[in-house]
Scaffold this active site. Structure first.
Site, PDB file in Angstrom:
ATOM      1  N   GLU A 115       0.822  -1.209   0.000  1.00 21.91           N
ATOM      2  CA  GLU A 115       0.000   0.000   0.000  1.00 21.91           C
ATOM      3  C   GLU A 115       0.854   1.257   0.000  1.00 21.91           C
ATOM      4  OE1 GLU A 115      -2.506  -0.159   3.386  1.00 21.91           O
ATOM      5  OE2 GLU A 115      -3.438  -2.054   2.848  1.00 21.91           O
ATOM      6  N   CYS A 159       3.401   8.455   1.086  1.00 26.93           N
ATOM      7  CA  CYS A 159       3.811   7.543   2.151  1.00 26.93           C
ATOM      8  C   CYS A 159       3.953   6.160   1.541  1.00 26.93           C
ATOM      9  CB  CYS A 159       2.776   7.551   3.279  1.00 26.93           C
ATOM     10  SG  CYS A 159       3.143   6.420   4.636  1.00 26.93           S
ATOM     11  N   CYS A 191       4.584  -7.031   7.975  1.00 23.26           N
ATOM     12  CA  CYS A 191       5.536  -6.528   8.973  1.00 23.26           C
ATOM     13  C   CYS A 191       5.686  -7.562  10.078  1.00 23.26           C
ATOM     14  CB  CYS A 191       5.046  -5.202   9.550  1.00 23.26           C
ATOM     15  SG  CYS A 191       6.192  -4.450  10.734  1.00 23.26           S
ATOM     16  N   CYS A 211       3.017  -4.841  16.248  1.00 20.09           N
ATOM     17  CA  CYS A 211       2.530  -3.779  17.127  1.00 20.09           C
ATOM     18  C   CYS A 211       1.016  -3.934  17.303  1.00 20.09           C
ATOM     19  CB  CYS A 211       2.855  -2.414  16.539  1.00 20.09           C
ATOM     20  SG  CYS A 211       4.633  -2.079  16.397  1.00 20.09           S
ATOM     21  N   CYS A 251      -1.382  -1.694  15.057  1.00 16.62           N
ATOM     22  CA  CYS A 251      -1.106  -1.564  13.629  1.00 16.62           C
ATOM     23  C   CYS A 251      -1.791  -2.681  12.850  1.00 16.62           C
ATOM     24  CB  CYS A 251       0.397  -1.590  13.376  1.00 16.62           C
ATOM     25  SG  CYS A 251       0.845  -1.397  11.642  1.00 16.62           S
ATOM     26  N   CYS A 303      -2.118   1.969   7.675  1.00 12.94           N
ATOM     27  CA  CYS A 303      -1.347   1.007   6.893  1.00 12.94           C
ATOM     28  C   CYS A 303      -1.852  -0.418   7.123  1.00 12.94           C
ATOM     29  CB  CYS A 303       0.130   1.092   7.262  1.00 12.94           C
ATOM     30  SG  CYS A 303       0.847   2.687   6.891  1.00 12.94           S
TER      31      CYS A 303
END
Length: 518
Positions: free
Chosen positions: A94, A107, A114, A118, A121, A334
């Protein structure tokens, strides 16, 4: 048939080497190809008209010039646009395009997924797939510009993934975007955001690129930060603070602190004061980010809590701004768009959702709460033993403990502003408030009291009669003299000071001629 080489992976020097040795063409052809690819946004060799036809055929046969393919786009009411790009192997990442006044900021992502997990997120919920190459990272910028027909002004590495878990590809993509023969984007218009991976911060400082650094902090306390961001268990907050100081000593650049505010979790006054103590001695800019809710995991902070948090930081001398919320109506956080199913619904959570309240995270509420059975939903939150807790005291600055005023006799050298020590200011008061004013060093000499005088002193009747007689005798003498007045006397009369009216309208214009009869 051999697999084609990806054209966006080559920088200008690699293109020259490939053109000269691989295709046996002159080196200047490399500059032409880079201009078509990076500045004119052309991914079709047939449009590269200043290249010979045989060279274009060779390039089409051996090189893949394709930009990332747009799979899906969302547009927000505030102008924010989110793109889902499909890569050559079928994976997707993205990018977000944000508009601030007349500036466009892209961005971009550095990884597919990932690995940091977290809790706030959406990217980490889908797991980690692979790192992106330098060409795939920079190619997102080129694909955005070609799609919208405009150039972006700023690029931030704040999309999917942790940039410093893919450091080599990230730094190469920065060099390609900055190269005047490629994208030619100013280095101060590029920002890399990290969640606190210390080796990457050191590598960026050693690179000498001069790119801006942003650190996602979100909590200054190890206990809370480790729960929000498990990376804190590997790189604790104290080590991260030393790494930021070393980065600043090496580069001289200010560090941006990204602090997301979660309602009832890290937006209290106590958390703001913790942050002030943590940032003391570091030149930073604090960017407060009201949380953009993801799958109901955390609450959005109240407006008054956000303003109170900002005021505490500003009072302590730190430059602070509240980032305006953008793209909330298009899942701009995100990973949200990527996790949408083919039918348009939200994909289920792969990780358990935590919903923390103010009672769970605020220290005062912890002390008031009676002991209870362990809740399996909150087992991931570490607890300290009560015996080990010590009351936190402010380490200096403009913020003092609640209920206590700042001491006025503190050494001025202990005061700081935005992490920098201030020089002692000169005192404009006496040595001591009890010292008599006449004995102070800065005391002014005492003046004698002014005698009150009347603005228009009154005259006696005799003085009035005497003055009137003098005026009459003077007027008679003037008429007797007539035209016999000497030139010297005329000059003396003309040089007499005129009144405000005469100065404004002119000395000669106000005189009237006398008649002979008078």
């Amino acid at each position: 048939m051999a697999e084609k080489r990806y054209a966006l992976e080559l920088d200008n020097s690699e293109w020259k080497e490939y053109i000269e040795k691989g295709l046996e063409e002159p080196k200047f052809r490399a500059d032409q190809i880079c201009q078509w690819l990076w500045q004119k946004h052309t991914d079709d060799t047939e449009e590269m008209t200043n290249l010979s036809k045989p060279l274009r055929e060779k390039l089409a046969e051996k090189m893949d010039f394709a930009y990332p393919t747009l799979a899906r786009e969302q547009r927000s009411q505030d102008g924010t646009r989110k793109f889902l790009w499909q890569l050559r192997d079928g994976e997707s990442v993205e990018s977000v395009l944000m508009k601030y006044s007349d500036r466009l900021t892209a961005c971009i992502s550095t990884q597919v997924g990932c690995p940091l997990q977290c809790t706030f997120c959406a990217t980490g919920l889908s797991g980690f797939v692979r790192n992106l190459s330098a060409g795939e990272i920079a190619g997102q910028v080129l694909a955005i510009e070609k799609h919208i027909g405009r150039e972006v002004n700023n690029v931030v590495y704040m999309g999917m993934g942790e940039p410093f878990l893919n450091t080599d590809a990230v730094l190469k993509s920065v060099r390609m975007l900055n190269d005047p023969k490629l994208r030619s984007l100013g280095i101060r218009h590029i920002t890399i955001s990290t969640s606190g991976v210390i080796p990457g911060i050191k590598a960026l400082a050693a690179s000498g690129l001069g790119v801006r650094l942003a650190v996602s902090l979100h909590a200054a306390d190890d206990e809370l930060r480790s729960f929000l961001m498990p990376v804190n268990q590997t790189y604790p907050a104290a080590d991260l603070r030393r790494a930021m100081q070393e980065y600043q000593e090496s580069t001289g650049d200010r560090v941006t602190i990204e602090y997301a505010l979660f309602g009832g979790v890290n937006d209290s006054v106590e958390r703001a004061r913790e942050l002030v103590r943590f940032l003391k001695g570091i030149h930073v800019f604090v960017n407060l980010i009201p949380f953009n809710a993801v799958d109901g995991r955390y609450e959005k902070p109240k407006a008054e809590d956000v303003l109170r948090f900002r005021n505490i930081l500003q009072t302590a001398g730190f430059e602070t701004e509240i980032r305006s919320e953008q793209g909330a109506d298009i899942d701009a956080a995100c990973g949200q768009l990527r996790r949408k199913t083919a039918g348009g619904g939200s994909a289920p959570l792969e990780s358990p959702a935590y919903s923390l309240t103010k009672a769970d995270m605020t220290p005062e509420k912890r002390r008031e709460r009676p002991a209870a059975a362990a809740d399996p939903r909150k087992e991931g939150l570490p607890r300290r033993e009560a015996s080990k807790k010590t009351p936190l005291k402010p380490s200096g600055g403009f913020v003092a403990e609640r209920g206590k005023r700042r001491k006025s006799d503190r050494d001025p050298q202990e005061r700081y502003r935005s992490g920098k020590m201030k020089e002692a200011r000169p005192s404009y008061r006496g040595d001591d408030e009890e010292t008599p004013r006449s004995l102070r060093r800065d005391a002014r000499p005492e003046r004698e009291p002014i005698q009150k005088q009347e603005a228009f002193p009154k005259k006696s009747s005799d003085e009035k009669r005497g003055g009137d007689k003098k005026e009459l005798r003077g007027a008679a003498a003037g008429r007797t003299a007539g035209k016999k007045t000497s030139a010297k006397t005329k000059r003396g009369l003309d040089n007499k000071p005129q009144g405000a009216f005469s100065k404004f309208y002119g000395a000669s214009g106000g005189k009237a001629k006398r008649s002979k009869k008078s």
